[in-house]
Design an enzyme around this catalytic site. Structure first.
Site, PDB file in Angstrom:
ATOM      1  N   ASP A  79       0.794  -1.094  -0.159  1.00  0.00           N
ATOM      2  CA  ASP A  79       0.178  -0.003  -0.056  1.00  0.00           C
ATOM      3  C   ASP A  79       0.902   1.111   0.010  1.00  0.00           C
ATOM      4  OD1 ASP A  79      -2.220   1.591   0.201  1.00  0.00           O
ATOM      5  OD2 ASP A  79      -2.902   0.615   1.988  1.00  0.00           O
ATOM      6  N   TYR A  95       5.743  -9.589   7.871  1.00  0.00           N
ATOM      7  CA  TYR A  95       5.847  -8.313   8.079  1.00  0.00           C
ATOM      8  C   TYR A  95       6.186  -7.870   9.443  1.00  0.00           C
ATOM      9  CZ  TYR A  95       3.275  -7.659   3.592  1.00  0.00           C
ATOM     10  OH  TYR A  95       2.838  -7.438   2.288  1.00  0.00           O
TER      11      TYR A  95
END
Length: 537
Positions: free
Chosen positions: A138, A203
């Protein structure tokens, strides 16, 4: 220094947004004016004096370093490339030509072209070179492990005395800005698919310690308590669940005609909503869209209400996180923020794409960076949907701050619940690493080039150097809980997160009835062990 020869800029290619004559990105044109180089007006032709690289490239290559010449293509070959970047100044990874916004792939394409890796005839069309990525990120999200495969024009002696593919990578890096780094470029077999062979993604989310109750005056015992308590919350996400409340559901649902949606809505009116829906298998619904790990689009989590008053919490939180969005608040006191789906709705049907498997979600020890205290959250899963990680973090923080009840996690991971959940800022989220295995082969066999790209000591050292010297100092700017984006986000979170108890009690009641019905069905089945796995018949 003698002025370089003048170059002519031809007309731009439609829909590409690149100055094709020189390979210079249009986004770099505005920054050239800072060089104060002479511009010679000629009728109908714009001529200027400049160096042969964009201004963004000069940031990666000081004046005393000579930019290598464009290599001569020997042949075209499929390669795999590992890339790291600081996403703060970019609107995501994926190239968006029509939008004319800065992206990571725009910079990569231009740099590879200038280095000689893309022909003139293929420049401007990534499909021509079979461009594929392991995942997307994103806007504002960072990465240390984005893996991209494509067909590149390679020089004659590529990888000679260069087992790690660093020489080719450095050639491309000379045309890249400092916040984007190609770590390695290695040859890849034709069958390699980075997205399908990537079975694990790791992540990290850096969270200011004050957000979860740790301040400058906390004792060691208090710090340990808060981290242990937060770990209990995060561990709830581990396992395989439908994460439909943690993403934009419509993006993973089979498209449906507007006429069918209207018919479905009218058919529901007047029906009783008291019956408990039967448990459904995740594979009973049609397949949704492939996973999207970070494409930046709006969410669709606004419910139908008995009145016209509702609230879109995503707009509230994204604006609080520093994004350019205008909050839409319509009497949040009467908004439906949690409800139970009493019967299957074609307009809001889940698919197997909404199920995701989380291997690990945990909080690390208290750490410091540039004098700012933070904790690092580690999230490991097969794949992630749009906004999924940020909503998981936002919901966990809301639970830790007692804005949402502890059982909201269990309720939100049920297929029949529809709950609006907060979205955490993107500025401190980064892709740490990936893991790969060859498809259609037993075990987790990894290709040799992926061993080098992911596990080799040389690559780990290279990636760690970029993280410590470039990425972490930039991300640390967003770790002050009293500064943007956290101050605005916390204010919005505290003011708008709570859900009416009547709505929660209604969902709890239906969840208990559903769970009892589910347990009875499972008890009625006979467990049979087959090949080491328990199945029910």
């Amino acid at each position: 220094m003698a002025a370089p020869p003048a170059l002519r800029i031809p007309r731009t290619t439609a829909g590409i947004g690149i100055w094709t004559g020189t390979g210079i990105a249009k986004s770099s044109w505005r920054r050239w004016r800072s060089y104060n180089l002479p511009i010679l007006p000629i009728p109908r032709i714009r001529v200027f004096c400049c160096v042969s690289i964009s201004s963004s490239s000069s940031a990666a290559a000081p004046n005393h370093i000579q930019i290598p010449a464009k290599w001569e293509s020997f042949r075209k070959k499929k390669v795999v490339m590992r890339v790291g970047y600081v996403g703060t100044n970019y609107k995501g990874l994926q190239l968006q030509r029509d939008a004319n916004i800065p992206t990571i792939e725009e910079e990569l394409e231009a740099a590879i072209y200038k280095a000689g890796g893309i022909r003139d005839s293929n420049f401007g069309n990534l499909h021509k070179i079979s461009w594929a990525r392991s995942s997307r990120t994103d806007r504002g999200v960072h990465s240390l492990a984005t893996t991209i495969s494509f067909k590149m024009e390679i020089p004659k002696h590529a990888w000679k005395d260069d087992l790690y593919g660093i020489a080719l990578a450095n050639h491309v890096n000379s045309y890249l800005p400092q916040d984007i780094r190609v770590f390695s470029i290695l040859p890849a077999p034709r069958s390699f698919d980075p997205r399908r062979e990537c079975y694990k993604r790791n992540y990290s989310y850096l969270l200011p310690a004050n957000v979860i109750g740790i301040n400058d005056y906390s004792t060691a015992a208090e710090v340990d308590y808060h981290i242990l308590d937060f770990n209990r919350i995060l561990n709830t996400f581990q396992g395989e669940y439908p994460f439909h409340n943690y993403t934009a559901r419509s993006k993973y649902r089979k498209p449906m005609s507007s006429q069918r949606i209207c018919n479905q809505v009218w058919s529901r009116r007047g029906k009783s909503s008291t019956e408990v829906p039967a448990p459904e298998n995740k594979d009973s619904a049609p397949k949704g869209n492939p996973e999207i790990d970070g494409e930046d689009v709006s969410s669709d989590e606004e419910f139908e209400c008995s009145s016209s008053e509702s609230i879109d919490f995503n707009d509230l939180v994204e604006n609080g996180g520093g994004l350019e969005r205008t909050p839409r608040i319509r009497s949040s006191s009467s908004a439906i923020r949690a409800r139970w789906l009493h019967e299957s709705e074609e307009a809001d049907r889940l698919s197997s794409a909404h199920w995701r498997k989380i291997f690990c979600f945990s909080c690390g020890k208290l750490d410091l960076s540039l004098g700012k205290a933070y904790v690092e959250l580690s999230i490991c899963g097969e794949s992630f949907m749009l906004h999924q990680i940020r909503k998981m973090v936002g919901t966990a923080v809301a639970v830790k701050r007692n804005l949402l009840p502890r059982d909201i996690l269990e309720l939100s991971l049920n297929k029949f619940s529809r709950i609006v959940l907060p979205l955490a800022p993107s500025e401190t989220l980064l892709l740490r690493s990936n893991d790969f295995s060859v498809r259609n082969k037993p075990g987790k066999e990894k290709r040799p080039e992926m061993h080098t790209l992911v596990d080799s000591a040389k690559m780990v050292e290279t990636v760690d150097e970029f993280y410590a010297s470039v990425l972490l100092p930039q991300v640390s700017k967003f770790l002050d809980h009293q500064d943007s984006p956290w101050r605005e986000w916390i204010d919005t979170l505290d003011a708008n997160t709570r859900i009416q108890e009547t709505q929660l009690n209604e969902v709890r009641g239906y969840w208990r009835a559903w769970n009892e019905h589910f347990q009875n069905r499972m008890a009625a089945k006979v467990p049979v062990v087959s090949e080491g796995k328990r199945i029910y018949v």
